[in-house]
Design a protein around this motif. Structure first.
Motif, mmCIF file in Angstrom:
data_model
loop_
_atom_site.group_PDB
_atom_site.id
_atom_site.type_symbol
_atom_site.label_atom_id
_atom_site.label_comp_id
_atom_site.label_asym_id
_atom_site.label_seq_id
_atom_site.Cartn_x
_atom_site.Cartn_y
_atom_site.Cartn_z
ATOM 1 N N GLU A 7 0.842 -1.185 0.000
ATOM 2 C CA GLU A 7 0.000 0.000 0.000
ATOM 3 C C GLU A 7 0.879 1.237 0.000
ATOM 4 O OE1 GLU A 7 -3.382 0.185 2.641
ATOM 5 O OE2 GLU A 7 -3.173 -1.965 3.025
ATOM 6 N N HIS A 8 0.481 2.212 -0.784
ATOM 7 C CA HIS A 8 1.210 3.468 -0.911
ATOM 8 C C HIS A 8 1.459 4.104 0.453
ATOM 9 C CE1 HIS A 8 2.600 7.186 -2.657
ATOM 10 N NE2 HIS A 8 1.652 7.858 -2.013
ATOM 11 N N LYS B 168 2.708 3.061 3.240
ATOM 12 C CA LYS B 168 2.473 2.266 4.438
ATOM 13 C C LYS B 168 3.714 1.431 4.719
ATOM 14 C CE LYS B 168 -1.762 3.653 4.657
ATOM 15 N NZ LYS B 168 -1.888 5.003 5.113
ATOM 16 N N ASN C 127 5.971 -1.511 4.906
ATOM 17 C CA ASN C 127 5.872 -2.679 4.052
ATOM 18 C C ASN C 127 6.848 -3.782 4.431
ATOM 19 O OD1 ASN C 127 7.027 -3.843 1.139
ATOM 20 N ND2 ASN C 127 4.803 -3.815 1.329
#
Length: 119
Positions: free
Chosen positions: A3-4, A6, A8
């Motif tokens: 997710e952009h 976020k 990861n």
């Protein structure tokens, strides 16, 4: 799925990759994939990440981020990490919202385990 903007992936140092892999696989069921002799990635941990070969460790005392693992059976998880070779550095204590303990892995990285399950 990524997710952009976020979180990861997370990486930790490890002085002994084989001991580190054995500990987390046995204690928590993490799965490892080696990428050369100085890096191993893990999955099945809630958040993917890896360990890189280094004579360093992460701890809250030195300003490192604290990764916190959730458990529905805190005392059972405590016994399991001790049986797998972890050193408990903060025994179970209460805090607003639950209870937790801190431990260090075989290379000295500090982690915590928490639970919101009442006794």
């Amino acid at each position: 799925m990524s997710e952009h903007e976020k979180i990861n992936y997370v990486e930790f140092p490890a002085c002994d990759l084989e001991k580190t892999k054995a500990f987390f696989a046995e204690a928590f069921g993490w799965v490892f994939t080696d990428y050369g002799p100085e890096y191993t990635a893990f999955t099945a941990a809630g958040l993917d990440g890896g360990f890189y070969q280094a004579n360093l460790h992460s701890s809250t005392a030195s300003g490192g981020a604290l990764v916190v693992i959730y458990s529905t059976h805190l005392e059972e998880t405590l016994r399991k990490v001790e049986d797998c070779g972890a050193k408990v550095v903060k025994p179970i204590f209460s805090f607003p919202g639950g209870r937790r303990f801190h431990f260090t892995d075989p290379c000295g990285n500090e982690f915590a385990v928490w639970s919101d399950v009442k006794l």
